[in-house]
Design an enzyme around this catalytic site. Structure first.
Site, PDB file in Angstrom:
ATOM      1  N   ASP A  24       0.858  -1.185   0.000  1.00  0.00           N
ATOM      2  CA  ASP A  24       0.000   0.000   0.000  1.00  0.00           C
ATOM      3  C   ASP A  24       0.893   1.233   0.000  1.00  0.00           C
ATOM      4  O   ASP A  24       2.093   1.155   0.228  1.00  0.00           O
ATOM      5  CB  ASP A  24      -1.039  -0.028   1.115  1.00  0.00           C
TER       6      ASP A  24
ATOM      7  N   ASP B 103      -7.695  -6.767   2.463  1.00  0.00           N
ATOM      8  CA  ASP B 103      -6.611  -6.985   3.414  1.00  0.00           C
ATOM      9  C   ASP B 103      -7.028  -6.360   4.731  1.00  0.00           C
ATOM     10  O   ASP B 103      -7.830  -5.429   4.756  1.00  0.00           O
ATOM     11  CB  ASP B 103      -5.313  -6.315   2.936  1.00  0.00           C
TER      12      ASP B 103
ATOM     13  N   CYS C 119     -12.523 -26.935  11.736  1.00  0.00           N
ATOM     14  CA  CYS C 119     -11.464 -26.127  11.115  1.00  0.00           C
ATOM     15  C   CYS C 119     -10.345 -27.053  10.646  1.00  0.00           C
ATOM     16  O   CYS C 119      -9.978 -28.000  11.344  1.00  0.00           O
ATOM     17  CB  CYS C 119     -10.912 -25.102  12.100  1.00  0.00           C
TER      18      CYS C 119
ATOM     19  N   CYS D  51      -7.214 -26.091  10.007  1.00  0.00           N
ATOM     20  CA  CYS D  51      -5.895 -25.451  10.149  1.00  0.00           C
ATOM     21  C   CYS D  51      -4.926 -26.313  10.948  1.00  0.00           C
ATOM     22  O   CYS D  51      -5.322 -27.242  11.656  1.00  0.00           O
ATOM     23  CB  CYS D  51      -6.024 -24.064  10.766  1.00  0.00           C
TER      24      CYS D  51
ATOM     25  N   CYS E 119      -5.764 -26.298  14.825  1.00  0.00           N
ATOM     26  CA  CYS E 119      -6.927 -27.084  15.257  1.00  0.00           C
ATOM     27  C   CYS E 119      -6.699 -28.587  15.111  1.00  0.00           C
ATOM     28  O   CYS E 119      -7.274 -29.378  15.839  1.00  0.00           O
ATOM     29  CB  CYS E 119      -8.174 -26.651  14.500  1.00  0.00           C
TER      30      CYS E 119
ATOM     31  N   HIS F 222      -4.720 -19.953  13.136  1.00  0.00           N
ATOM     32  CA  HIS F 222      -6.154 -20.244  13.094  1.00  0.00           C
ATOM     33  C   HIS F 222      -6.953 -19.068  12.527  1.00  0.00           C
ATOM     34  O   HIS F 222      -7.792 -19.245  11.636  1.00  0.00           O
ATOM     35  CB  HIS F 222      -6.692 -20.622  14.475  1.00  0.00           C
TER      36      HIS F 222
HETATM   37 ZN   LIG Z   1      -8.224 -23.685  13.224  1.00  0.00          ZN
END
Ligand SMILES: [Zn+2]
Length: 413
Positions: free
Chosen positions: A95, A303, A341, A343, A346, A372
């Site tokens: 930016d 963003d 989730c 990720c 998790c 996460h």
């Molecule tokens: Zn997660």
């Protein structure tokens, strides 16, 4: 527009505005809508670039103001550009630094001194704050928040810095205003931002020619105009048809003061006037209801620092709303942050472990929580894209928001 940068719209919502698509850059594709991970100082705080890629982020956005002050854009240039410097092989954004020059440069508040005579009502100065950023028609003079050094940003300086940083997508230098500014000031600001856009295009054309051995860097204009329909529409129209030395904008950022309750409406005014075949980036949003509203209105990329910033303060997003893992009820919660989730965190860790790490002030707390929250945000926008492509956007929105905000009311902090 260059052969190495393009946007191809895909599926379109029934309203004719919201769409999926693909942005091609010299460093790879971005399937849109997409959430861009923020790496302000050429690092997504607390996580490795490999992890950023693994959690599904397609691109990283860094900040020209921060990298100009430290380590210096010349050093990033010598390293081979932002991506090479930070070991991120994919697409990058920078930016313009305008927001930080005017907010951080003024003491971490939106406290701006306007040098124009007769604008006393528009001085957004917090009591007891020193005026550290001064706007005039040529640019902004500001004091570094790091060491007090005086610097001056103009459209030409911002373009030099961003070309040195070498990101695939850059933003034109614009003036930040707030909802506290008067209508009169917003009008002047839109005019000033337009004049700066003309200068950015000229400087961009010159630097692109001088650095033709480098990958092409796309330049996005920034549409201002706050909450005023006529200003937003006019700014969008004027920037859309602007061409200097054969150089037009490759895409558009929608910036500045946005009232949350009118977010979709305001984005819609802009996208009505902008060309359909160029990408639009909405700066600084990450709340689920904002994504749905903005995407339906035709925004493509986003963003925001919030998902990672709140993660470092133990606030975690789930489909049932946001909760704080620091609270006592998670001491013995031997379950993942979120059952469904996918990720890294998790799959391997419990709320109880995160609770412990935050209480013990261990660094790993930030890392696991950031993974996460970034995955949650990237995945939400990916799922929205898929819902556009399968014709299920409305159903997905109603289901997701119903659950997210119902959850927020019932989950105690
Ligand atoms: Zn997660």
């Amino acid at each position: 527009m260059s052969a190495s940068f393009s946007f191809t719209p895909g599926a379109v919502l029934a309203n004719g505005k919201g769409r999926s698509g693909v942005i091609d850059t010299p460093h790879g594709q971005i399937r849109t809508p997409a959430f861009i991970a923020v790496g302000t100082k050429a690092t997504v705080k607390a996580v490795l670039p490999e992890t950023v890629a693994e959690l599904g982020a397609q691109a990283v956005l860094a900040n020209a103001y921060h990298l100009f002050l430290q380590p210096g854009s010349d050093i990033v240039d010598a390293a081979g550009g932002l991506g090479a410097f930070m070991n991120w092989p994919g697409p990058t954004f920078t930016d313009s630094g305008g927001f930080q020059v005017m907010s951080l440069g003024a003491g971490f508040k939106k406290v701006l001194a306007m040098d124009t005579v007769g604008l006393a009502d528009d001085d957004v100065i917090a009591e007891g704050k020193t005026r550290l950023a001064h706007v005039d028609d040529d640019g902004v003079t500001f004091t570094s928040h790091l060491n007090g050094d005086r610097h001056r940003f103009t459209p030409e300086v911002s373009m030099r810095i961003q070309h040195e940083l070498g990101a695939d997508i850059m933003f034109a230098f614009d003036e930040l205003t707030t909802l506290m500014n008067t209508r009169g000031y917003q009008e002047q600001s839109v005019e000033r931002t337009h004049a700066w856009a003309v200068r950015c295009l000229a400087a961009h054309a010159e630097r692109t020619a001088a650095r033709s051995h480098k990958p092409y860097q796309a330049l996005f204009a920034v549409v201002q105009g706050a909450q005023y329909e006529d200003l937003r529409r006019r700014a969008s129209r004027d920037l859309a048809c602007l061409e200097v030395e054969g150089q037009a904008f490759d895409g558009f950022g929608i910036g500045g003061a946005l009232e949350k309750e009118n977010l979709g409406t305001i984005v819609g005014w802009c996208t009505d006037e902008l060309p359909f075949d160029k990408p639009r980036h909405l700066l600084g949003i990450s709340e689920p209801d904002d994504f749905f509203a903005a995407i339906a209105a035709g925004a493509d990329t986003f963003d925001c620092v919030m998902p990672s910033r709140v993660a470092r303060n133990a606030a975690l997003y789930t489909r049932d709303g946001r909760f704080n893992v620091n609270t006592a009820r998670h001491r013995r919660a031997f379950e993942p942050i979120e059952d469904d989730c996918d990720c890294y965190t998790c799959a391997r860790y419990t709320r109880a472990y995160l609770h412990h790490l935050f209480k013990a002030k261990e660094m790993l707390a930030s890392t696991l929580a950031t993974i996460h929250n970034e995955r949650f945000t990237v995945r939400l926008v990916d799922d929205i894209r898929e819902s556009i492509e399968t014709g299920e956007f409305d159903a997905f929105r109603d289901e997701f928001l119903g659950r997210f905000y119902a959850g927020r009311r019932s989950v105690t902090q």
